[in-house]
Design an enzyme around this catalytic site. Structure first.
Site, mmCIF file in Angstrom:
data_model
loop_
_atom_site.group_PDB
_atom_site.id
_atom_site.type_symbol
_atom_site.label_atom_id
_atom_site.label_comp_id
_atom_site.label_asym_id
_atom_site.label_seq_id
_atom_site.Cartn_x
_atom_site.Cartn_y
_atom_site.Cartn_z
ATOM 1 N N ARG A 69 0.753 -1.336 0.094
ATOM 2 C CA ARG A 69 0.031 0.042 -0.127
ATOM 3 C C ARG A 69 0.879 1.319 0.043
ATOM 4 O O ARG A 69 0.601 2.358 -0.386
ATOM 5 C CB ARG A 69 -0.899 -0.160 1.282
ATOM 6 C CG ARG A 69 -1.646 1.328 1.156
ATOM 7 C CD ARG A 69 -2.900 1.434 2.325
ATOM 8 N NE ARG A 69 -2.951 0.321 3.320
ATOM 9 C CZ ARG A 69 -2.052 0.458 4.475
ATOM 10 N NH1 ARG A 69 -1.291 1.542 4.690
ATOM 11 N NH2 ARG A 69 -2.152 -0.259 5.404
ATOM 12 N N LYS A 120 -9.488 7.640 -18.679
ATOM 13 C CA LYS A 120 -9.909 8.217 -19.861
ATOM 14 C C LYS A 120 -8.870 8.187 -20.852
ATOM 15 O O LYS A 120 -8.392 7.283 -21.307
ATOM 16 C CB LYS A 120 -10.348 10.014 -19.621
ATOM 17 C CG LYS A 120 -11.238 9.907 -18.404
ATOM 18 C CD LYS A 120 -12.675 9.241 -18.638
ATOM 19 C CE LYS A 120 -13.378 8.960 -17.373
ATOM 20 N NZ LYS A 120 -13.632 10.407 -16.573
ATOM 21 N N ASP A 170 -8.171 19.782 -12.980
ATOM 22 C CA ASP A 170 -8.413 18.691 -13.667
ATOM 23 C C ASP A 170 -8.081 18.442 -15.072
ATOM 24 O O ASP A 170 -8.880 19.218 -15.746
ATOM 25 C CB ASP A 170 -9.865 18.244 -13.277
ATOM 26 C CG ASP A 170 -10.311 17.038 -13.643
ATOM 27 O OD1 ASP A 170 -9.599 16.082 -14.633
ATOM 28 O OD2 ASP A 170 -11.119 16.174 -13.119
ATOM 29 N N TYR A 182 -17.264 18.305 -13.436
ATOM 30 C CA TYR A 182 -17.676 16.879 -13.361
ATOM 31 C C TYR A 182 -18.387 16.426 -12.310
ATOM 32 O O TYR A 182 -18.423 16.810 -11.182
ATOM 33 C CB TYR A 182 -16.190 16.105 -13.285
ATOM 34 C CG TYR A 182 -16.426 14.750 -13.252
ATOM 35 C CD1 TYR A 182 -16.861 13.949 -14.491
ATOM 36 C CD2 TYR A 182 -16.404 13.635 -12.109
ATOM 37 C CE1 TYR A 182 -17.197 12.524 -14.532
ATOM 38 C CE2 TYR A 182 -16.498 12.171 -12.153
ATOM 39 C CZ TYR A 182 -16.959 11.787 -13.494
ATOM 40 O OH TYR A 182 -17.108 10.527 -13.509
HETATM 41 C C1 PLP Z 1 -14.352 10.690 -15.439
HETATM 42 C C2 PLP Z 1 -13.721 11.851 -14.775
HETATM 43 C C3 PLP Z 1 -13.302 11.927 -13.730
HETATM 44 C C4 PLP Z 1 -13.518 10.904 -12.454
HETATM 45 O O1 PLP Z 1 -12.596 9.783 -13.137
HETATM 46 P P1 PLP Z 1 -12.887 8.264 -12.202
HETATM 47 O O2 PLP Z 1 -11.512 7.595 -12.680
HETATM 48 O O3 PLP Z 1 -14.211 8.150 -13.127
HETATM 49 O O4 PLP Z 1 -13.204 8.218 -10.967
HETATM 50 C C5 PLP Z 1 -12.919 13.173 -12.939
HETATM 51 N N1 PLP Z 1 -12.898 14.305 -13.738
HETATM 52 C C6 PLP Z 1 -13.292 14.326 -15.100
HETATM 53 C C7 PLP Z 1 -13.055 15.399 -15.781
HETATM 54 C C8 PLP Z 1 -13.745 13.067 -15.745
HETATM 55 O O5 PLP Z 1 -14.092 12.967 -16.922
#
Ligand code: PLP
Length: 393
Positions: free
Chosen positions: A46, A195, A170, A98
């Site tokens: 961890r 993504k 982000d 988001y």
């Molecule tokens: C998908 C997404 C998240 C969250 O990510 P997960 O991997 O689904 O927890 C946060 N910010 C943006 C812009 C996203 O598209």
């Protein structure tokens, strides 16, 4: 600033021990010690794992930060950043945030005495006015999800600095192949590596990168203390995704631009949101701070109803109806009923998420096939919905 394909590919080290060109997966929970406390740098998985550590070093390099920290999801990464705050602190966040981040901020952290002000950060003055002495964190996504609003990272970083608060960006939609927020003055970058970084719709992962080592150490402490770490195999998958990120992003951008231009001319379409269009309200700032405009395109229908949107999203062949984005396969979704369902209807509409808004994650197929797919979906939707056919004049 951004990283190119050479930098991406060669950010991944060759294994020093064996020469393996692919990063080894250390599938272990613990490490044997010579005597108590004497080890080879790892004691429990961890706290540290060499595969994860490699990914963490790669993303730190790609975002030009000091420290990378990998988590089991994008939201776990976001959660770790929020844990830097304490009761009484305030966040100023982008209103078109988001959905999952909104849910976490509002329904988890407000309970612990952290308040959030949502403002339209595309107008830097709104940020300036919202920041108070209680503000410890400014949170932006740029481009945003799903209306692709673009905020001026450099200008907002100056406001953060002047008010001694942190700016977290982000960077999920852009990735370091298009935009490096830390080089524009941000303090922290987060990614949903689910993504574009992963890129193949086959894992859930999150990353944090900090500019300062000191903040990086705090997030590492939180990572170990809270335990939402990324598994070795998933770390490896993200690394493999990064190898092709340069090539993929280029094609995502090309395809998305062509799809956006097609949508602009279609009679059933009301508005198209894509920062690469000259008609996009933030086109100039997008051009200034990013190398390209990404693979996400959103649009609304002339018939602005959820029913019309449903008719379109259920009639495509290649665009698969699914949440998420950034994979090789094209996806589409209806935010009002899917990703943004957890945001109250009024807030959602105020942030520009109309009832008929459809979000496309334009994949790597032949772009002509994607355009024909949408064209066919519009025609089929017109057949199933009479009121919708009226919209196609
Ligand atoms: C998908 C997404 C998240 C969250 O990510 P997960 O991997 O689904 O927890 C946060 N910010 C943006 C812009 C996203 O598209």
């Amino acid at each position: 600033m951004s990283v190119n394909a050479t930098q991406l590919i060669h950010s991944i080290p060759v294994d020093e021990l064996t020469g393996a060109i692919s990063v080894p997966i250390y599938q272990t929970s613990t490490y044997v010690q010579e005597s108590p406390g004497v080890n080879k740098g790892y004691d429990y998985a961890r706290t540290g794992n060499p595969t994860r550590a490699t990914l963490e070093a790669i993303i730190a390099k790609l975002e030009q930060g000091s420290t990378g920290i990998a988590f089991g999801s994008g939201l776990a990464a976001i959660d770790a950043v929020l844990k830097l705050l304490k009761s009484g602190d305030e966040i100023v966040a982008v209103d078109d945030i988001y959905g999952g981040a909104f849910r976490l901020f509002t329904h988890v952290y407000e309970k612990f005495g952290i308040s959030v002000k949502y403002v339209d950060t595309t107008n830097t003055n709104n940020v300036f006015e919202a920041v108070s002495e209680k503000t410890k964190l400014i949170w932006i996504e740029t481009p945003t999800n799903p209306t692709l609003k673009v905020s001026d990272i450099e200008a907002i970083a100056k406001i953060a600095k002047a008010n001694s608060c942190l700016l977290c960006v982000d960077n999920t939609f852009a990735s370091p192949a298009l935009q490096q927020p830390l080089t524009l003055g941000a303090d922290i970058v987060v990614h949903s590596a689910t993504k574009y970084l992963g890129g193949h719709s086959d894992l859930i992962a999150g990353l944090v990168v900090t500019k300062e080592k000191e903040i990086g150490e705090k997030i590492k402490f939180i990572q170990n203390a809270s335990g939402a770490i990324l598994a070795p195999f998933d770390s490896w998958l993200v690394i493999r995704g990064i190898e092709t990120l340069g090539l993929r992003i280029q094609q995502h951008c090309r395809n998305a631009q062509a799809v956006a231009e097609f949508l602009e001319t279609h009679p059933a379409v009301e508005n198209v949101y894509y920062p690469g269009l000259k008609t996009h309200i933030n086109h100039d700032i997008a051009k200034k701070q990013s190398k390209g405009f990404g693979g996400i395109v959103s649009f609304t229908l002339k018939n602005d109803t959820a029913a019309a949107a449903t008719a379109v999203v259920t009639n495509t062949q290649y665009f698969k109806l699914a949440e998420s984005l950034g994979g090789v396969k094209s996806l589409l979704c209806h935010p009002a009923q899917m990703t943004h369902k957890s945001i109250p209807a009024e807030k959602r509409k105020a942030a520009g998420v109309a009832d008929s808004l459809i979000r496309l994650s334009v994949g790597l197929e032949e772009v002509q096939d994607l355009i024909i797919d949408l064209e066919n979906a519009f025609s089929k939707a017109a057949l199933v919905k009479e009121e919708f056919s009226n919209a196609i004049v």
